[in-house]
Design an enzyme around this catalytic site. Structure first.
Site, PDB file in Angstrom:
ATOM      1  CG  ASP A  32     -30.153  26.502   5.355  1.00 23.92           C
ATOM      2  OD1 ASP A  32     -28.865  26.926   4.831  1.00 23.92           O
ATOM      3  OD2 ASP A  32     -30.783  26.794   5.984  1.00 23.92           O
ATOM      4  CD  GLU A 282     -30.976  24.223  13.274  1.00 22.60           C
ATOM      5  OE1 GLU A 282     -31.170  25.487  13.061  1.00 22.60           O
ATOM      6  OE2 GLU A 282     -32.108  23.726  13.220  1.00 22.60           O
TER       7      GLU A 282
HETATM    8  O1  TRH Z   1     -23.195  23.511   7.482  1.00 26.02           O
HETATM    9  P1  TRH Z   1     -23.466  24.333   8.657  1.00 26.02           P
HETATM   10  O2  TRH Z   1     -22.672  25.436   8.868  1.00 26.02           O
HETATM   11  O3  TRH Z   1     -24.949  25.157   8.139  1.00 26.02           O
HETATM   12  C1  TRH Z   1     -25.091  26.291   8.589  1.00 26.02           C
HETATM   13  C2  TRH Z   1     -26.379  26.096   9.761  1.00 26.02           C
HETATM   14  O4  TRH Z   1     -27.145  24.974   9.457  1.00 26.02           O
HETATM   15  C3  TRH Z   1     -26.911  27.412  10.332  1.00 26.02           C
HETATM   16  O5  TRH Z   1     -27.828  27.292  11.213  1.00 26.02           O
HETATM   17  C4  TRH Z   1     -27.531  28.045   9.022  1.00 26.02           C
HETATM   18  O6  TRH Z   1     -27.965  29.226   9.328  1.00 26.02           O
HETATM   19  C5  TRH Z   1     -26.347  28.192   7.935  1.00 26.02           C
HETATM   20  O7  TRH Z   1     -25.883  26.848   7.491  1.00 26.02           O
HETATM   21  C6  TRH Z   1     -27.056  28.830   6.562  1.00 26.02           C
HETATM   22  O8  TRH Z   1     -23.562  23.512   9.883  1.00 26.02           O
HETATM   23  P2  TRH Z   1     -24.372  22.293  10.118  1.00 26.02           P
HETATM   24  O9  TRH Z   1     -26.097  22.959  10.471  1.00 26.02           O
HETATM   25  O10 TRH Z   1     -23.610  21.469  11.199  1.00 26.02           O
HETATM   26  O11 TRH Z   1     -24.837  21.675   8.786  1.00 26.02           O
HETATM   27  C7  TRH Z   1     -23.637  20.765   8.411  1.00 26.02           C
HETATM   28  C8  TRH Z   1     -24.182  19.448   7.772  1.00 26.02           C
HETATM   29  O12 TRH Z   1     -23.240  18.748   7.131  1.00 26.02           O
HETATM   30  C9  TRH Z   1     -24.722  18.620   9.049  1.00 26.02           C
HETATM   31  O13 TRH Z   1     -25.874  17.815   8.353  1.00 26.02           O
HETATM   32  C10 TRH Z   1     -23.505  17.637   9.123  1.00 26.02           C
HETATM   33  C11 TRH Z   1     -23.058  17.306   7.729  1.00 26.02           C
HETATM   34  N1  TRH Z   1     -21.744  16.814   7.445  1.00 26.02           N
HETATM   35  C12 TRH Z   1     -21.622  15.788   6.596  1.00 26.02           C
HETATM   36  O14 TRH Z   1     -22.718  15.259   6.223  1.00 26.02           O
HETATM   37  N2  TRH Z   1     -20.323  15.245   6.375  1.00 26.02           N
HETATM   38  C13 TRH Z   1     -19.273  16.024   7.122  1.00 26.02           C
HETATM   39  O15 TRH Z   1     -18.179  15.245   6.626  1.00 26.02           O
HETATM   40  C14 TRH Z   1     -19.321  16.907   8.077  1.00 26.02           C
HETATM   41  C15 TRH Z   1     -18.190  17.403   8.654  1.00 26.02           C
HETATM   42  C16 TRH Z   1     -20.704  17.647   8.118  1.00 26.02           C
END
Ligand code: TRH
Length: 387
Positions: A32, A282
């Site tokens: 989010d 996402e």
């Molecule tokens: O963390 P998520 O599982 O978030 C989820 C999804 O957004 C989902 O749609 C929602 O319903 C739920 O939350 C509540 O996965 P996502 O979307 O990939 O977000 C991870 C964020 O973390 C993304 O912006 C990338 C970032 N990230 C970093 O900044 N540093 C890191 O080392 C890694 C591995 C990811």
């Protein structure tokens, strides 16, 4: 006790009236806030907007936001109901139906003309999104109209979050050996030139164990980069040992490297340098597509398999143009990973054998999607009052 988390917390008054108020409620994980921070940056950097980003859990932002310098044009505020007593911006973005503070909606209704109220929805590749994108909804309590903005993969949706210069940035970084080595070394990533490069950022899955087995048995050396996240607990069980940032564990052809959780820009660099990325949710799901590399998506799990139609809809679009047998193997890998069925070593070996074809396909898909207006640009256009 509310403690405004502004870029300049010594300043009590806000900056001049911003173009947008963006509200983000952190449900769980990082998606989010990951999406909202990226959207705020695109609006500020690519469109010159001043964005007031309201976050109910600012600590989640500190994990993903590049450290150091403030981000010009973005004011981060701790969203507690009594902290939202300011004049609403001309555009109010309610991320993922997070329910705006009632007092703020009342203040919106008192504006003449009222702000444009946009509900930013979750990303889906399903067909129905095209019919819902842009639809209005009357809010009886305030008399205001909210409009639904659906991200998506086609011209009849709101598009995908993408910084305007992202493809050029990516290609320039990949071409700059010195920058690549410097940036990756800072993350603890030292690439073994002869090794296959994979990254893993997923939810817990029994398939992580068979991934480790498949990579250990691979004909070529493999480096698997695993940022500290929910994947690590299952990997530790499979390897029979605790895992933390800095650890390197070797099994046959595989060396598994545990990395500290990094900021979004650094994570992009990891995705760009890998041959295949396992991503989730996402935002990382979209970033893996902008990396123009083969990927496996661990979709956010929902009860009774409600997430599977969303997965299939994406695969239908993502596999367009692939030879049938390659598409079938990629679907089997996704279905196995996203269900209790788990993925077999053979499933992995088959898809790793398809990598050359999947690489050219990923490049084509990334270029095709980048030809569409990005989400922030579409939202700025969507925000224009009707002529
Ligand atoms: O963390 P998520 O599982 O978030 C989820 C999804 O957004 C989902 O749609 C929602 O319903 C739920 O939350 C509540 O996965 P996502 O979307 O990939 O977000 C991870 C964020 O973390 C993304 O912006 C990338 C970032 N990230 C970093 O900044 N540093 C890191 O080392 C890694 C591995 C990811």
């Amino acid at each position: 006790m509310s403690h405004p988390v502004t870029q300049d917390s010594s300043r009590k008054r806000s900056l001049p009236r911003p173009e947008a108020d963006l509200f983000c409620r952190v449900i769980d994980n990082f998606g989010d806030i990951g999406v909202c921070w990226r959207l705020a940056r695109c609006l500020a950097r690519d469109h010159g907007w001043h964005v007031r980003l309201w976050v109910d859990a600012p600590d989640a932002l500190t994990r993903i936001k590049p450290h150091g310098a403030a981000e010009p044009g973005i004011e981060v505020l701790h969203w507690t109901d009594d902290a939202t007593t300011c004049v609403p911006a001309g555009c109010v973005i309610e991320a993922f139906a997070c329910d705006l503070p009632p007092a703020f909606v009342t203040a919106m209704a008192a504006q003449h003309p009222p702000p444009r109220w946009i509900n930013l929805e979750y990303l889906s590749a399903e067909d129905w999104v095209e019919d819902c994108h842009g639809l209005p909804s009357h809010d009886a309590a305030s008399g205001l109209t909210k409009r639904f903005f659906f991200p998506g993969f086609t011209a009849r949706t709101g598009g995908l979050l993408r910084e305007r210069d992202l493809p050029a940035q990516r290609d320039a970084w990949l071409a700059d050996t010195a920058a690549r080595k410097r940036d990756l070394a800072r993350l603890g990533v030292t690439v073994d030139g002869g090794a296959l490069q994979l990254s893993l950022f997923s939810y817990e899955s029994p398939s992580i164990a068979t991934l480790i087995d498949a990579l250990a048995a691979h004909a070529q050396p493999v480096q698997l980069w695993v940022p500290e996240s929910r994947s690590l607990t299952v990997a530790a069980e499979a390897l029979g040992r605790a895992l933390r940032a800095g650890d390197v564990v070797r099994r046959g052809a595989l060396s598994l490297h545990v990395l500290a959780f990094m900021d979004q820009d650094d994570y992009d660099h990891l995705l760009w340098q890998c041959d295949l990325n396992i991503v989730r949710g996402e935002d990382s799901f979209v970033r893996a597509q902008w990396a123009a590399r083969p990927m496996l998506w661990h979709i956010y799990p929902q009860d009774a398999g409600a997430h599977l139609p969303k997965l299939d809809a994406f695969l239908d679009r993502h596999a367009e143009g692939l030879p049938d047998e390659v598409a079938t193997r990629l679907r089997a890998l996704h279905r196995g990973w996203n269900s209790a069925a788990a993925v077999s070593v053979e499933d992995w070996q088959a898809v790793l054998g398809d990598l050359p074809r999947l690489v050219s396909h990923a490049r084509w898909r990334a270029a095709m999607l980048a030809a569409q207006d990005d989400l922030a640009t579409q939202l700025v256009m969507f925000n224009q009052p009707p002529i």
